[in-house]
Structures are given as structure tokens and as C-alpha cells.
Motif scaffolding. Sequence first.
Motif, PDB file in Angstrom:
ATOM      1  N   UNK A  33     -10.737 -89.342  52.808  1.00 32.61           N
ATOM      2  CA  UNK A  33     -12.189 -89.232  52.619  1.00 32.61           C
ATOM      3  C   UNK A  33     -12.775 -88.352  53.726  1.00 32.61           C
ATOM      4  N   UNK A  34     -12.417 -88.636  54.976  1.00 32.37           N
ATOM      5  CA  UNK A  34     -12.904 -87.864  56.121  1.00 32.37           C
ATOM      6  C   UNK A  34     -12.429 -86.411  56.050  1.00 32.37           C
ATOM      7  N   UNK A  35     -11.171 -86.202  55.708  1.00 33.15           N
ATOM      8  CA  UNK A  35     -10.643 -84.835  55.601  1.00 33.15           C
ATOM      9  C   UNK A  35     -11.417 -84.037  54.565  1.00 33.15           C
ATOM     10  N   UNK A  36     -11.691 -84.649  53.427  1.00 32.73           N
ATOM     11  CA  UNK A  36     -12.423 -83.981  52.355  1.00 32.73           C
ATOM     12  C   UNK A  36     -13.853 -83.642  52.778  1.00 32.73           C
ATOM     13  N   UNK A  37     -14.553 -84.621  53.353  1.00 30.10           N
ATOM     14  CA  UNK A  37     -15.933 -84.381  53.771  1.00 30.10           C
ATOM     15  C   UNK A  37     -16.007 -83.380  54.922  1.00 30.10           C
ATOM     16  N   UNK A  38     -15.025 -83.412  55.816  1.00 31.37           N
ATOM     17  CA  UNK A  38     -15.000 -82.480  56.953  1.00 31.37           C
ATOM     18  C   UNK A  38     -14.678 -81.059  56.520  1.00 31.37           C
ATOM     19  N   UNK A  39     -13.887 -80.903  55.469  1.00 31.21           N
ATOM     20  CA  UNK A  39     -13.513 -79.576  54.988  1.00 31.21           C
ATOM     21  C   UNK A  39     -14.683 -78.879  54.294  1.00 31.21           C
ATOM     22  N   UNK A  40     -15.610 -79.663  53.759  1.00 32.19           N
ATOM     23  CA  UNK A  40     -16.766 -79.117  53.051  1.00 32.19           C
ATOM     24  C   UNK A  40     -17.984 -79.070  53.957  1.00 32.19           C
ATOM     25  N   UNK A  41     -19.039 -78.463  53.452  1.00 35.37           N
ATOM     26  CA  UNK A  41     -20.343 -78.519  54.109  1.00 35.37           C
ATOM     27  C   UNK A  41     -20.952 -79.839  53.635  1.00 35.37           C
ATOM     28  N   UNK A  42     -21.078 -80.789  54.544  1.00 30.71           N
ATOM     29  CA  UNK A  42     -21.514 -82.130  54.173  1.00 30.71           C
ATOM     30  C   UNK A  42     -22.747 -82.519  54.972  1.00 30.71           C
ATOM     31  N   UNK A  43     -23.768 -82.965  54.240  1.00 34.31           N
ATOM     32  CA  UNK A  43     -25.001 -83.423  54.868  1.00 34.31           C
ATOM     33  C   UNK A  43     -25.188 -84.907  54.612  1.00 34.31           C
ATOM     34  N   UNK A  44     -25.771 -85.566  55.607  1.00 34.90           N
ATOM     35  CA  UNK A  44     -26.044 -86.997  55.550  1.00 34.90           C
ATOM     36  C   UNK A  44     -27.549 -87.184  55.738  1.00 34.90           C
ATOM     37  N   UNK A  45     -28.153 -87.972  54.855  1.00 37.06           N
ATOM     38  CA  UNK A  45     -29.584 -88.275  54.957  1.00 37.06           C
ATOM     39  C   UNK A  45     -29.753 -89.623  55.637  1.00 37.06           C
ATOM     40  N   UNK A  46     -30.640 -89.650  56.620  1.00 36.53           N
ATOM     41  CA  UNK A  46     -30.890 -90.869  57.391  1.00 36.53           C
ATOM     42  C   UNK A  46     -32.391 -91.160  57.358  1.00 36.53           C
ATOM     43  N   UNK A  47     -32.708 -92.410  57.072  1.00 34.83           N
ATOM     44  CA  UNK A  47     -34.111 -92.842  57.043  1.00 34.83           C
ATOM     45  C   UNK A  47     -34.208 -94.132  57.840  1.00 34.83           C
ATOM     46  N   UNK A  48     -35.050 -94.121  58.866  1.00 36.54           N
ATOM     47  CA  UNK A  48     -35.225 -95.292  59.729  1.00 36.54           C
ATOM     48  C   UNK A  48     -33.877 -95.835  60.215  1.00 36.54           C
ATOM     49  N   UNK A  49     -33.018 -94.933  60.674  1.00 38.54           N
ATOM     50  CA  UNK A  49     -31.696 -95.265  61.222  1.00 38.54           C
ATOM     51  C   UNK A  49     -30.709 -95.829  60.200  1.00 38.54           C
ATOM     52  N   UNK A  50     -30.982 -95.670  58.911  1.00 32.37           N
ATOM     53  CA  UNK A  50     -30.080 -96.118  57.851  1.00 32.37           C
ATOM     54  C   UNK A  50     -29.594 -94.886  57.090  1.00 32.37           C
ATOM     55  N   UNK A  51     -28.279 -94.779  56.881  1.00 31.57           N
ATOM     56  CA  UNK A  51     -27.757 -93.695  56.048  1.00 31.57           C
ATOM     57  C   UNK A  51     -28.139 -94.007  54.609  1.00 31.57           C
ATOM     58  N   UNK A  52     -28.922 -93.099  54.006  1.00 28.94           N
ATOM     59  CA  UNK A  52     -29.453 -93.342  52.665  1.00 28.94           C
ATOM     60  C   UNK A  52     -28.896 -92.389  51.617  1.00 28.94           C
ATOM     61  N   UNK A 102     -25.828 -88.815  50.906  1.00 29.30           N
ATOM     62  CA  UNK A 102     -24.986 -87.728  51.408  1.00 29.30           C
ATOM     63  C   UNK A 102     -24.606 -86.814  50.254  1.00 29.30           C
ATOM     64  N   UNK A 103     -24.200 -85.634  50.615  1.00 29.86           N
ATOM     65  CA  UNK A 103     -23.725 -84.679  49.627  1.00 29.86           C
ATOM     66  C   UNK A 103     -22.851 -83.649  50.299  1.00 29.86           C
ATOM     67  N   UNK A 104     -21.948 -83.047  49.505  1.00 27.87           N
ATOM     68  CA  UNK A 104     -21.091 -82.010  50.061  1.00 27.87           C
ATOM     69  C   UNK A 104     -20.833 -80.917  49.044  1.00 27.87           C
ATOM     70  N   UNK A 105     -20.591 -79.734  49.594  1.00 24.07           N
ATOM     71  CA  UNK A 105     -20.328 -78.546  48.796  1.00 24.07           C
ATOM     72  C   UNK A 105     -19.291 -77.729  49.545  1.00 24.07           C
ATOM     73  N   UNK A 106     -18.411 -77.074  48.796  1.00 21.61           N
ATOM     74  CA  UNK A 106     -17.438 -76.237  49.497  1.00 21.61           C
ATOM     75  C   UNK A 106     -17.967 -74.802  49.590  1.00 21.61           C
TER      76      UNK A 106
END
Length: 167
Positions: free
Chosen positions: A51-70, A72-76
Motif C-alpha cells: 500500500x505504501x509503495x503504491x501511494x509513494x510511487x504516485x502523486x498522492x494527496x491527503x486531505x486533513x480537516x481539524x487534524x483528521x484525515x478525511x 486521499x487520492x493518487x495519480x501516476x
Amino acid sequence: MKNLSIRIYQSSDGKELAELFYNTIHAVNAEDYTEEQLNVWAAGSADLKRWNESLSANITYVAVKDDVIVGFGDIDHTGYLDRLFVHKDYQREGIASAICDQLEQAVQGRKIITHASITAKPFFEKRGYKVVKEQRAQRQGVYLTNYLMSHFRHDRQEDIPCFNQRY
């Protein structure tokens, strides 16, 4: 969107994103898929290293709201939008749009393709994506319907590729 920030993926996010993925599929996609389909799509036992290898290989963004991860998305780098998920408790707040804006911007000027679920298809259609074809993906002998969709992201007229030359 109040208190929403979007940042680059960090490997320490992996476990939380895998849980968000599982919980979102089993809650949100349950309207469009059977329990058997949901279980083969998101079994709840993600290989966190892969999972980490896949997300790290792509352009991956994480959305955070009030310190909670709400969300994510990734694109190669070729424009394949692989995942776009929003926490089951934060649906319809514009989070998917905010993440998708960032992903599309990262590959601006390129054709973007994705395999959209039945649930996600209307979201992508509203963004200008077109269905290329309906598909039946097989996982562990179970079929799931999804849609190959494409979109040209271009912010300037000169970014529009000549369809006959490139595709």
C-alpha cells in the motif's frame, strides 16, 4: 472549505488511509455493490508495505480537516487516477473535488483516465469525465462493474493535445 488542508502523502499515513479505504467502501459503496463484492474489493487486510509503495510511487494527496484525515487520492505521472476516497463521515463536503483539483493540476495538459465505481461515476461526470466503456472487473471470482472514464485536463488552449496525433 473551512479547516481543510491538502498535503503530500507521508508513509506514516498508510495504515490510516487503508482503514479509510475499507470503511468508505463498506459504507458508501454499499448502495451500489453487494456485500460479497465489497468484501473482495476491500477485504480489510491490506498489505501496508505494498500500500505504501503504491501511494509513494504516485502523486498522492491527503486531505486533513481539524487534524483528521478525511480523504486521499493518487495519480501516476501518465495521468492514471488510481484512488480517490473520502471518509464515510465527511461525504458531500467538497473534499473529493478539492483532492481531484490537486491531482488534475499535477498532470495538467495530459489525458486523465480512471476506473470509476458505480458510486463515483456521477462525481466524475460532473467534472467533465466521459465514459469510455463499462467494464466488469473480476476479483477472486467475483465481478464488479466499473467504468473506464477519461478527461482532458487543460488550463490553457495551447495545452490541448491534438487528438489525431497523440491518441
